[in-house]
Design a protein around this motif. Sequence first.
Motif: not given
Length: 434
Positions: A269-272, A291-299, A308-310
């Motif tokens: 959900r957050i990435a989308r 394009g491609v996005y690298g979505v960085e998440l903290f669990v 966190n960042e993208v």
Amino acid sequence: MRVRLLSGTIVPMTHVVGTPLGIHPSTVLLLGSGELGKEIAIQCMRLGLRVCAADSYENAPAQQVAHESRTLAMTDADALAKLIEDVNPSIIVPEVEAIATDVLADAAKRGIRVVPAAAIVRICMDRERLRVFAHGTLGLPTSEFRCVGSLEELRAAVGQIGLPCVVKPVMSSSGHGQSVVRDEALLDQAWAEAQHGRRGADQEGAGTECRVVVERLVDLATELTMLTVGSSSGVTVCAPIGQWQQDGDYRQSWQPAEVPDDVLEQARRIARRVVEGLMDEAHAAGECGWGVYGVELFVLRDGSVLFNEVSPRPHDTGMVTMASQRCDEFMLHVRAMLGLPVTPGHVELVFPEGCHGAASQAIVVCGDGEVEFSGLEEALAGADVSLRVFAKPCVHGSRRMGVMLATGADCDAARKAAQAATQALRIAVVPSLT
């Protein structure tokens, strides 16, 4: 590739591929030519696109395979504008963050396709702007943070957030300038480290202090990368990628990361949401955001997930997709930027029979000189491993020089196989002749 907006819908204009050496080539200008750029260049060339690879140093990995190359400081607005004028690209693909973004915005206004969009690159390269956008505009959960412009403001922010905390410059990458502060007496040192490690600190005229982000140190269980693709067919999210970092930089990644269903749902959900939000910003500026996005998440240990960042480009942890997905992240990036659809079928996990996981192991070399690999006959004896040598000209200090890919019965087995194959390599650093 040109795009136009019709009643709010982005429609790709006719794009011709297959004539890279013809008199009317479709040219891609790579801004940044590292290991990620090299794979992007190869995918472009497979589709008959002409590639010009630019970087701040000569003989960067992508420059070695591209049709032509240029060397310049991409933070130099005049030099970058001249490069774009000389190359006259159809598409500009930023592969690094140290870029004069105003020049990209001007190029986009002239109809040059910036991937995924100049408006998005500007947001994502600035941690302060990105955090305000993600948390304030999109309402995504993040760690508690403050953005400050002086050592005095840093002390005040830490007084509000508390210790321990993380201090990092608003503009940097790969952990540069980042430090964890557990004692208030170390704030001066953390401020100095952020200034020293910020992007452009070593450039002429870089005496002005940069702003800094201070975040509460969260109770982290793990980190995830959610590769997310915006394309003409909408937003598609890949299987989660787990990662292990050292000194703020990736060392190993694996896919699919095993996480509880509720965590995976939060992550998707957050990435989308963040990619859809960024694409909305692109549309408002007349760009498409594909394009491609690298979505960085903290669990966190309580099962909650924080943004966190993208990175608006293929991600270093996503190199594992070269061993795990039907289309790896580089192919996905090129498909998306050409206006081709990216669907769940394109990001499907595809493993050899008996395998259900893949891993990548970064090969980090320390020393001063050129790097030589030997012992390949032992390291690559198994059918479950493969090696990508980045072919960077040299190392001075510590540098990522290759990646080992592996598949296995599960991700743990794949990680062990990648690590064992890496350890079997014989790596020598020899004096450079130049």
